[in-house]
Motif scaffolding. Structure first.
Motif, PDB file in Angstrom:
ATOM      1  N   HIS A  11      18.871  12.902  10.955  1.00 18.92           N
ATOM      2  CA  HIS A  11      18.611  14.337  11.100  1.00 18.92           C
ATOM      3  C   HIS A  11      18.975  14.692  12.530  1.00 18.92           C
ATOM      4  O   HIS A  11      18.686  13.919  13.445  1.00 18.92           O
ATOM      5  CB  HIS A  11      17.123  14.642  10.895  1.00 18.92           C
ATOM      6  CG  HIS A  11      16.659  14.423   9.492  1.00 18.92           C
ATOM      7  ND1 HIS A  11      16.306  15.454   8.654  1.00 18.92           N
ATOM      8  CD2 HIS A  11      16.490  13.277   8.788  1.00 18.92           C
ATOM      9  CE1 HIS A  11      15.936  14.956   7.478  1.00 18.92           C
ATOM     10  NE2 HIS A  11      16.039  13.634   7.534  1.00 18.92           N
ATOM     11  N   ALA A  13      19.373  18.280  15.352  1.00 19.32           N
ATOM     12  CA  ALA A  13      19.196  19.720  15.549  1.00 19.32           C
ATOM     13  C   ALA A  13      19.579  20.087  16.970  1.00 19.32           C
ATOM     14  O   ALA A  13      19.590  19.240  17.867  1.00 19.32           O
ATOM     15  CB  ALA A  13      17.734  20.089  15.298  1.00 19.32           C
ATOM     16  N   TYR A  14      19.952  21.342  17.155  1.00 20.20           N
ATOM     17  CA  TYR A  14      20.106  21.896  18.506  1.00 20.20           C
ATOM     18  C   TYR A  14      18.905  22.814  18.683  1.00 20.20           C
ATOM     19  O   TYR A  14      18.862  23.895  18.083  1.00 20.20           O
ATOM     20  CB  TYR A  14      21.402  22.692  18.622  1.00 20.20           C
ATOM     21  CG  TYR A  14      22.649  21.843  18.410  1.00 20.20           C
ATOM     22  CD1 TYR A  14      23.104  20.973  19.395  1.00 20.20           C
ATOM     23  CD2 TYR A  14      23.385  21.937  17.227  1.00 20.20           C
ATOM     24  CE1 TYR A  14      24.257  20.209  19.214  1.00 20.20           C
ATOM     25  CE2 TYR A  14      24.538  21.178  17.035  1.00 20.20           C
ATOM     26  CZ  TYR A  14      24.952  20.318  18.029  1.00 20.20           C
ATOM     27  OH  TYR A  14      26.087  19.569  17.846  1.00 20.20           O
ATOM     28  N   ARG A  18      18.460  23.365  12.805  1.00 17.34           N
ATOM     29  CA  ARG A  18      18.719  22.068  12.157  1.00 17.34           C
ATOM     30  C   ARG A  18      20.138  22.029  11.635  1.00 17.34           C
ATOM     31  O   ARG A  18      20.568  22.922  10.915  1.00 17.34           O
ATOM     32  CB  ARG A  18      17.715  21.872  11.032  1.00 17.34           C
ATOM     33  CG  ARG A  18      16.350  21.510  11.608  1.00 17.34           C
ATOM     34  CD  ARG A  18      15.237  21.921  10.719  1.00 17.34           C
ATOM     35  NE  ARG A  18      15.335  21.316   9.386  1.00 17.34           N
ATOM     36  CZ  ARG A  18      14.316  21.249   8.564  1.00 17.34           C
ATOM     37  NH1 ARG A  18      13.138  21.747   8.911  1.00 17.34           N
ATOM     38  NH2 ARG A  18      14.459  20.714   7.375  1.00 17.34           N
ATOM     39  N   GLU A  21      21.001  17.072   8.076  1.00 14.42           N
ATOM     40  CA  GLU A  21      19.771  16.784   7.336  1.00 14.42           C
ATOM     41  C   GLU A  21      19.925  15.604   6.397  1.00 14.42           C
ATOM     42  O   GLU A  21      20.649  15.674   5.421  1.00 14.42           O
ATOM     43  CB  GLU A  21      19.360  18.027   6.525  1.00 14.42           C
ATOM     44  CG  GLU A  21      18.929  19.144   7.444  1.00 14.42           C
ATOM     45  CD  GLU A  21      18.155  20.205   6.703  1.00 14.42           C
ATOM     46  OE1 GLU A  21      17.184  19.858   6.007  1.00 14.42           O
ATOM     47  OE2 GLU A  21      18.536  21.374   6.820  1.00 14.42           O
ATOM     48  N   ASP A  22      19.273  14.531   6.768  1.00 11.36           N
ATOM     49  CA  ASP A  22      19.209  13.342   5.929  1.00 11.36           C
ATOM     50  C   ASP A  22      20.594  12.855   5.487  1.00 11.36           C
ATOM     51  O   ASP A  22      20.850  12.665   4.309  1.00 11.36           O
ATOM     52  CB  ASP A  22      18.325  13.629   4.696  1.00 11.36           C
ATOM     53  CG  ASP A  22      17.893  12.334   4.018  1.00 11.36           C
ATOM     54  OD1 ASP A  22      17.897  11.282   4.686  1.00 11.36           O
ATOM     55  OD2 ASP A  22      17.586  12.379   2.818  1.00 11.36           O
ATOM     56  N   THR A  45      29.079  17.629  14.835  1.00  8.91           N
ATOM     57  CA  THR A  45      27.740  17.167  15.242  1.00  8.91           C
ATOM     58  C   THR A  45      27.509  15.737  14.774  1.00  8.91           C
ATOM     59  O   THR A  45      26.968  14.909  15.520  1.00  8.91           O
ATOM     60  CB  THR A  45      26.663  18.112  14.674  1.00  8.91           C
ATOM     61  OG1 THR A  45      26.942  19.432  15.122  1.00  8.91           O
ATOM     62  CG2 THR A  45      25.271  17.705  15.124  1.00  8.91           C
ATOM     63  N   SER A  57      17.134  13.115  15.564  1.00  9.57           N
ATOM     64  CA  SER A  57      15.677  13.080  15.666  1.00  9.57           C
ATOM     65  C   SER A  57      15.100  11.997  14.764  1.00  9.57           C
ATOM     66  O   SER A  57      13.983  11.527  14.971  1.00  9.57           O
ATOM     67  CB  SER A  57      15.093  14.441  15.291  1.00  9.57           C
ATOM     68  OG  SER A  57      15.541  14.807  14.007  1.00  9.57           O
ATOM     69  N   GLY A 208      25.100  20.636   6.542  1.00  9.89           N
ATOM     70  CA  GLY A 208      24.489  19.460   7.145  1.00  9.89           C
ATOM     71  C   GLY A 208      24.009  18.391   6.181  1.00  9.89           C
ATOM     72  O   GLY A 208      23.387  17.419   6.591  1.00  9.89           O
ATOM     73  N   LYS A 209      24.322  18.576   4.883  1.00 10.06           N
ATOM     74  CA  LYS A 209      23.911  17.556   3.900  1.00 10.06           C
ATOM     75  C   LYS A 209      25.147  17.033   3.180  1.00 10.06           C
ATOM     76  O   LYS A 209      26.098  17.793   2.963  1.00 10.06           O
ATOM     77  CB  LYS A 209      22.987  18.162   2.842  1.00 10.06           C
ATOM     78  CG  LYS A 209      21.680  18.660   3.384  1.00 10.06           C
ATOM     79  CD  LYS A 209      20.746  19.028   2.223  1.00 10.06           C
ATOM     80  CE  LYS A 209      19.456  19.590   2.765  1.00 10.06           C
ATOM     81  NZ  LYS A 209      19.191  20.968   2.387  1.00 10.06           N
TER      82      LYS A 209
END
Ligand SMILES: Nc1ncnc2c1ncn2[C@@H]1O[C@H](COP(=O)(O)OP(=O)(O)OP(=O)(O)O)[C@@H](O)[C@H]1O
Ligand SMILES: [Mg+2]
Length: 233
Positions: A11, A13-14, A18, A21-22, A45, A57, A208-209
């Motif tokens: 995971h 984030a800025y 987020r 994710e995962d 990212t 994170s 992000g997934k």
């Protein structure tokens, strides 16, 4: 070839935003894997996480190089937008690529490797990087990554801003580099048709997934997300 990259449940984030994710993915030794995703979905990212430029994170990223576990040693990134030093020469840009102490010891040999791989760079070694054509600049960015003598190569959207003929030459150059130096490659791309020419398999990242994992070029070709986002079908 035991040069693999394993990303497990990361995971990132800025601040409060987020972005990853995962995400779990694996690039096995000697594979070329494409990370497909349209603008702003987290490709860069994810590459920054692998390089240690963004700290996840949660989750783990392990590179296995010649059977030994590392964090990001042995990995080189060809950044989005090339990020050359325009007012420095081709050769100076290449020398700056050898920023790790281990790579500095092999400077002369790796410079010869770059010039052998990209003869055009040798011809233009004293020319300012900013005055190279777009295609030549991408070759320089690839050559600069070779200065680290990497085992795993990350290439972030190599086709951006290039004319179609230069896109296919750049993709060919990546494939050639991979073959010559037995690299393991993760490439972020939006140009599906070009990426698929050299990719063994790939992932599609959406918000992000990982939205889809194609275990072969054919599986990617037949996927509905790909048809919708990349092939206009
Ligand atoms: N330094 C930053 N600070 C805040 N937000 C950021 C930062 N970098 C990226 N983002 C946001 O994170 C999201 C993912 O960006 P990222 O650059 O990873 O996407 P991308 O898939 O590489 O997109 P592109 O194809 O446009 O390069 C975007 O919404 C972006 O605005
Ligand atoms: Mg990007």
């Amino acid at each position: 070839m035991a040069n693999s990259l394993t990303i497990a449940g990361i995971h990132a984030a800025y601040g409060a935003v987020r972005v990853i994710e995962d995400v779990s993915l694996k690039i096995n030794g000697g594979e070329t894997v494409v990370l497909l995703g349209t603008n702003g979905n987290g490709k860069t990212t994810l590459m920054k996480c692998i390089m240690g430029m963004v700290r996840p994170s949660e989750g783990t990223i392990v590179a296995e190089i010649d059977g030994i576990h590392h964090d990001n040693l042995g990995i080189a990134l060809v950044p989005e937008g090339r990020r050359l030093f325009p007012m420095l020469t081709v050769e100076e840009n290449l020398l700056l690529g050898a920023y790790r102490a281990a790579a500095r010891a092999e400077l002369v040999r790796n410079l010869a490797v770059c010039f052998e791989t990209f003869p055009r760079l040798a011809e233009r070694r004293h020319q300012l990087a900013g005055s190279l054509s777009g295609g030549e600049q991408q070759m320089l960015a690839l050559g600069r990554a070779l200065m680290l003598a990497p085992k795993i190569l990350l290439v972030d959207e190599p086709s951006v801003g290039l004319a179609p003929i230069l896109v296919s030459r750049t993709i060919d150059a990546i494939s050639e580099m991979k073959r010559r130096y037995a690299l393991t490659v993760l490439m972020a791309e939006q140009n599906f048709n070009q990426a698929i020419r050299i990719a063994d398999r790939g992932y599609v990242i959406v918000h992000g997934k990982i939205a889809f994992e194609g275990r072969s070029a054919e599986e990617l070709n037949n996927n509905d997300l790909i048809k919708k986002f990349y092939l206009g079908l």
